[in-house]
Design a protein around this motif. Structure first.
Motif, PDB file in Angstrom:
ATOM      1  N   ARG A  90      -6.036  -3.408 -19.519  1.00 22.31           N
ATOM      2  CA  ARG A  90      -6.673  -3.367 -20.824  1.00 22.31           C
ATOM      3  C   ARG A  90      -6.637  -4.742 -21.473  1.00 22.31           C
ATOM      4  N   THR A  91      -7.696  -5.053 -22.168  1.00 23.66           N
ATOM      5  CA  THR A  91      -7.780  -6.322 -22.868  1.00 23.66           C
ATOM      6  C   THR A  91      -7.593  -6.101 -24.366  1.00 23.66           C
ATOM      7  N   GLU A  92      -7.125  -7.107 -25.031  1.00 25.74           N
ATOM      8  CA  GLU A  92      -6.948  -7.034 -26.473  1.00 25.74           C
ATOM      9  C   GLU A  92      -8.309  -7.088 -27.168  1.00 25.74           C
ATOM     10  N   HIS A  93      -8.508  -6.195 -28.116  1.00 29.07           N
ATOM     11  CA  HIS A  93      -9.766  -6.138 -28.851  1.00 29.07           C
ATOM     12  C   HIS A  93      -9.556  -6.727 -30.245  1.00 29.07           C
ATOM     13  N   ALA A  94     -10.368  -7.710 -30.566  1.00 26.12           N
ATOM     14  CA  ALA A  94     -10.276  -8.314 -31.899  1.00 26.12           C
ATOM     15  C   ALA A  94     -10.649  -7.280 -32.945  1.00 26.12           C
ATOM     16  N   PRO A  95      -9.959  -7.250 -34.078  1.00 29.06           N
ATOM     17  CA  PRO A  95     -10.246  -6.245 -35.109  1.00 29.06           C
ATOM     18  C   PRO A  95     -11.629  -6.437 -35.725  1.00 29.06           C
ATOM     19  N   ILE A  96     -12.167  -5.342 -36.247  1.00 26.34           N
ATOM     20  CA  ILE A  96     -13.454  -5.359 -36.946  1.00 26.34           C
ATOM     21  C   ILE A  96     -13.227  -5.807 -38.388  1.00 26.34           C
ATOM     22  N   LEU A  97     -14.129  -6.638 -38.892  1.00 28.97           N
ATOM     23  CA  LEU A  97     -14.064  -7.101 -40.276  1.00 28.97           C
ATOM     24  C   LEU A  97     -15.228  -6.518 -41.060  1.00 28.97           C
ATOM     25  N   ILE A  98     -14.933  -5.962 -42.234  1.00 31.65           N
ATOM     26  CA  ILE A  98     -15.957  -5.463 -43.154  1.00 31.65           C
ATOM     27  C   ILE A  98     -15.703  -6.096 -44.513  1.00 31.65           C
ATOM     28  N   ASP A  99     -16.649  -6.904 -44.951  1.00 33.20           N
ATOM     29  CA  ASP A  99     -16.514  -7.638 -46.223  1.00 33.20           C
ATOM     30  C   ASP A  99     -15.225  -8.462 -46.259  1.00 33.20           C
ATOM     31  N   GLY A 100     -14.867  -9.039 -45.112  1.00 29.06           N
ATOM     32  CA  GLY A 100     -13.681  -9.875 -45.033  1.00 29.06           C
ATOM     33  C   GLY A 100     -12.387  -9.125 -44.858  1.00 29.06           C
ATOM     34  N   ALA A 101     -12.401  -7.789 -44.927  1.00 27.83           N
ATOM     35  CA  ALA A 101     -11.193  -6.975 -44.782  1.00 27.83           C
ATOM     36  C   ALA A 101     -11.090  -6.460 -43.344  1.00 27.83           C
ATOM     37  N   VAL A 102      -9.865  -6.427 -42.834  1.00 25.72           N
ATOM     38  CA  VAL A 102      -9.634  -5.990 -41.458  1.00 25.72           C
ATOM     39  C   VAL A 102      -9.578  -4.463 -41.396  1.00 25.72           C
ATOM     40  N   VAL A 103     -10.322  -3.890 -40.445  1.00 27.75           N
ATOM     41  CA  VAL A 103     -10.294  -2.442 -40.225  1.00 27.75           C
ATOM     42  C   VAL A 103      -9.105  -2.104 -39.332  1.00 27.75           C
ATOM     43  N   GLU A 104      -8.296  -1.167 -39.767  1.00 29.91           N
ATOM     44  CA  GLU A 104      -7.085  -0.794 -39.030  1.00 29.91           C
ATOM     45  C   GLU A 104      -7.433  -0.097 -37.715  1.00 29.91           C
ATOM     46  N   GLN A 105      -6.779  -0.514 -36.629  1.00 30.78           N
ATOM     47  CA  GLN A 105      -6.931   0.143 -35.340  1.00 30.78           C
ATOM     48  C   GLN A 105      -5.842   1.210 -35.195  1.00 30.78           C
ATOM     49  N   VAL A 106      -6.242   2.413 -34.853  1.00 30.44           N
ATOM     50  CA  VAL A 106      -5.309   3.538 -34.762  1.00 30.44           C
ATOM     51  C   VAL A 106      -5.404   4.182 -33.385  1.00 30.44           C
ATOM     52  N   GLU A 107      -4.353   4.905 -33.024  1.00 30.59           N
ATOM     53  CA  GLU A 107      -4.336   5.632 -31.753  1.00 30.59           C
ATOM     54  C   GLU A 107      -4.929   7.024 -31.890  1.00 30.59           C
ATOM     55  N   SER A 108      -4.949   7.576 -33.093  1.00 29.01           N
ATOM     56  CA  SER A 108      -5.529   8.895 -33.322  1.00 29.01           C
ATOM     57  C   SER A 108      -6.014   8.984 -34.758  1.00 29.01           C
ATOM     58  N   PHE A 109      -6.970   9.894 -34.982  1.00 26.43           N
ATOM     59  CA  PHE A 109      -7.434  10.136 -36.340  1.00 26.43           C
ATOM     60  C   PHE A 109      -8.060  11.530 -36.390  1.00 26.43           C
ATOM     61  N   LYS A 110      -8.217  12.021 -37.596  1.00 25.44           N
ATOM     62  CA  LYS A 110      -8.784  13.350 -37.799  1.00 25.44           C
ATOM     63  C   LYS A 110     -10.262  13.224 -38.095  1.00 25.44           C
ATOM     64  N   PHE A 111     -11.081  13.667 -37.162  1.00 28.97           N
ATOM     65  CA  PHE A 111     -12.531  13.644 -37.330  1.00 28.97           C
ATOM     66  C   PHE A 111     -12.995  15.029 -37.754  1.00 28.97           C
ATOM     67  N   LEU A 112     -13.364  15.151 -39.038  1.00 23.57           N
ATOM     68  CA  LEU A 112     -13.684  16.447 -39.640  1.00 23.57           C
ATOM     69  C   LEU A 112     -12.434  17.341 -39.519  1.00 23.57           C
ATOM     70  N   VAL A 113     -12.409  18.306 -38.623  1.00 24.28           N
ATOM     71  CA  VAL A 113     -11.229  19.188 -38.532  1.00 24.28           C
ATOM     72  C   VAL A 113     -10.504  19.027 -37.197  1.00 24.28           C
ATOM     73  N   VAL A 114     -10.911  18.068 -36.384  1.00 27.47           N
ATOM     74  CA  VAL A 114     -10.347  17.913 -35.048  1.00 27.47           C
ATOM     75  C   VAL A 114      -9.562  16.612 -34.966  1.00 27.47           C
ATOM     76  N   HIS A 115      -8.331  16.697 -34.458  1.00 29.32           N
ATOM     77  CA  HIS A 115      -7.501  15.513 -34.260  1.00 29.32           C
ATOM     78  C   HIS A 115      -7.822  14.919 -32.885  1.00 29.32           C
ATOM     79  N   ILE A 116      -8.302  13.684 -32.873  1.00 35.26           N
ATOM     80  CA  ILE A 116      -8.687  13.003 -31.639  1.00 35.26           C
ATOM     81  C   ILE A 116      -7.776  11.798 -31.448  1.00 35.26           C
ATOM     82  N   ASN A 117      -7.329  11.568 -30.207  1.00 35.79           N
ATOM     83  CA  ASN A 117      -6.572  10.357 -29.932  1.00 35.79           C
ATOM     84  C   ASN A 117      -7.279   9.527 -28.865  1.00 35.79           C
ATOM     85  N   ASN A 118      -6.770   8.317 -28.636  1.00 34.67           N
ATOM     86  CA  ASN A 118      -7.465   7.393 -27.753  1.00 34.67           C
ATOM     87  C   ASN A 118      -7.308   7.737 -26.272  1.00 34.67           C
TER      88      ASN A 118
END
Length: 252
Positions: A90-118
């Motif tokens: 795996r290679t390191e992925h540079a973070p996404i920037l939106i309006d100069g702010a860094v978007v947090e990279q997470v291993e899992s998140f709740k999409f609507l009602v389903v918990h999804i992980n990487n």
């Protein structure tokens, strides 16, 4: 009298239609990306090939620009990025920037009602579902103590407990571990003991919903998965889909 300069009024019967019209031009610019919209929740899904993230990053930048041009506030603190990568190296992925702010990279998140992980594993989701379903067993016991009959108890189970256990079940049940499936079925057995009525097995519910979903896709030529259903030469059965991984084979 309510006067709005932008947007749609809340609670109005036309608001869902107006929202669809106002956001109709918010579409993916690249074929490798998909934009999923649900109410005020927008998700960008990008397929990155040969480590070329250009199209994906341009999509995020264009979406941020679209929000700004349409007087919509994009909350960067609530925006998350999840990377699904099954490569051994795996290679390191540079973070996404939106309006100069860094978007947090997470291993899992709740999409609507389903918990999804990487890793597309569903233990966290099934544990959450089982916990919610068990909490609904208490009012089911209360109804039985109040003298409600099996039919009313079974209907309460279908509306309040089964709906929790089977939410988006076609997306996650096949790739669940054996222990997670047993945990789901234990809730059904407990509810069956309380109601005194025969309740459908989770696996049977999953199979029926998959069949129903497949029939809808077959009848809808515009569906993205319609091309996956092709008839054999004799025209009586559909060709089995081929897959290189067990994860894909078990998916819907």
């Amino acid at each position: 009298m309510l006067i709005l300069n932008t947007g749609a009024p809340q609670g109005c019967m036309l608001s869902p239609l107006l929202y669809s019209l106002f956001t109709h031009d918010c579409m993916a610019r690249h074929d490798s990306n998909t934009i999923i919209k649900f109410a005020d929740d927008i998700t960008v899904v990008g397929l990155i090939t040969d480590n070329d993230e250009t199209a994906y990053r341009e999509e995020v930048r264009d979406l941020a620009g679209w929000c700004q041009n349409n007087n919509l506030f994009l909350n960067v603190t609530k925006t998350k990025e999840m990377i699904v990568d099954y490569r051994k190296r795996r290679t390191e992925h540079a973070p996404i920037l939106i309006d100069g702010a860094v978007v947090e990279q997470v291993e899992s998140f709740k999409f609507l009602v389903v918990h999804i992980n990487n890793k597309l594993e569903w233990s966290k989701h099934t544990k959450t579902v089982v916990k919610r379903a068990r909490q609904s067993l208490f009012p089911l016991r209360k109804l039985k103590r109040f003298g409600m009959g099996p039919q009313i108890l079974k209907r309460f189970y279908s509306c309040n407990i089964e709906s929790i256990l089977t939410g988006c079940i076609t997306a996650w049940h096949s790739n669940c571990s054996a222990s997670d499936r047993k945990a789901l079925q234990r809730v059904v057995r407990t509810a069956q003991y309380i109601t005194g009525a025969k309740l459908p097995v989770i696996q049977d519910l999953y199979t029926r919903r998959c069949q129903r979903k497949a029939l809808k896709i077959v009848k809808d030529p515009s569906h993205a998965s319609h091309r996956l259903f092709s008839l054999l030469p004799h025209g009586k059965r559909y060709r089995s889909a081929k897959s290189k991984t067990k994860r894909l084979f078990n998916s819907f």
